[in-house]
Design a protein around this motif. Structure first.
Motif, PDB file in Angstrom:
ATOM      1  N   GLN A  83       1.153   5.638  -0.716  1.00 30.07           N
ATOM      2  CA  GLN A  83       0.402   6.956  -0.946  1.00 30.07           C
ATOM      3  C   GLN A  83       1.612   7.629  -2.195  1.00 30.07           C
ATOM      4  N   ALA A 140      -3.904   6.855  -3.583  1.00 26.89           N
ATOM      5  CA  ALA A 140      -3.672   5.527  -2.657  1.00 26.89           C
ATOM      6  C   ALA A 140      -3.357   4.620  -3.825  1.00 26.89           C
ATOM      7  N   SER A 154       0.780  -1.236   0.078  1.00 23.73           N
ATOM      8  CA  SER A 154       0.037  -0.006  -0.159  1.00 23.73           C
ATOM      9  C   SER A 154       0.711   1.326  -0.029  1.00 23.73           C
ATOM     10  N   GLN A 185      -5.222   1.939  -8.071  1.00 25.54           N
ATOM     11  CA  GLN A 185      -5.047   3.167  -7.918  1.00 25.54           C
ATOM     12  C   GLN A 185      -6.316   4.080  -7.827  1.00 25.54           C
ATOM     13  N   GLU A 188       2.202  10.917  -4.975  1.00 27.65           N
ATOM     14  CA  GLU A 188       1.674  12.216  -5.494  1.00 27.65           C
ATOM     15  C   GLU A 188       1.294  12.120  -6.964  1.00 27.65           C
ATOM     16  N   HIS A 210       5.048   9.046  -0.805  1.00 27.11           N
ATOM     17  CA  HIS A 210       4.713   9.517   0.532  1.00 27.11           C
ATOM     18  C   HIS A 210       5.068   8.504   1.603  1.00 27.11           C
ATOM     19  N   VAL A 246      -2.853  13.682  -3.986  1.00 27.10           N
ATOM     20  CA  VAL A 246      -2.156  12.440  -3.810  1.00 27.10           C
ATOM     21  C   VAL A 246      -3.320  11.178  -3.896  1.00 27.10           C
TER      22      VAL A 246
END
Length: 147
Positions: free
Chosen positions: A75, A111, A73, A102, A77, A139, A109
């Motif tokens: 995060q 996920a 998983s 996605q 940009e 991130h 942002v």
């Protein structure tokens, strides 16, 4: 009746020093750099009893992943080419991408969930995750599951 074995994935900084030394002693033995358990425990600075107590219960993450599916998983940009960069890291480490999900980016942002198959030729998974996290625009990267 015995309790079923449970497994945890933790970062290196959360592992007590004695367990890290057991892993290092095992590595020294398996590589042939040191011939005996006594030599290995002396080299890393632990007792033989500590080694025997933990040797079957601690091992690097990549040792247990071969032939497995690991779901990540992250995060990232919303930048053109960033997903491609992440997928390139997976390819460079020799893992097989099984699924990619996605979300629509919110506040710039997205996920992302990626499932990869770890092959015999796949390099160290923890190094792969580290390489992904070092990419500008990524991130976080976390392991969600290992099957």
């Amino acid at each position: 009746m015995t309790e079923p074995t449970k497994y945890f994935v933790v970062t290196k900084k959360a592992v007590p020093e004695v367990l890290l030394k057991v892993v290092e002693a095992k590595r020294l033995l398996e590589s042939g750099k040191l011939p005996t358990i006594q030599d290995a425990v002396d080299a890393v600075g632990i007792s033989r009893s500590s080694f025997y107590k933990y040797k079957d219960d601690i091992f690097p993450f990549h040792d247990s992943t071969q032939g497995k599916t690991v779901t990540l998983s992250m995060q990232i940009e919303d930048e053109p080419g960033l997903l491609s960069d992440v997928l390139q890291v997976i390819a460079q480490f020799g893992a097989n991408i099984l699924t990619i999900h996605q979300s629509i980016p919110i506040n710039g942002v997205a996920a992302l969930s990626i499932s990869v198959q770890v092959l015999q030729t796949t390099k160290d998974i923890s190094e792969m995750l580290d390489a992904m996290e070092k990419r500008a625009g990524v991130h976080s990267v976390k392991i969600l599951a290992k099957e």
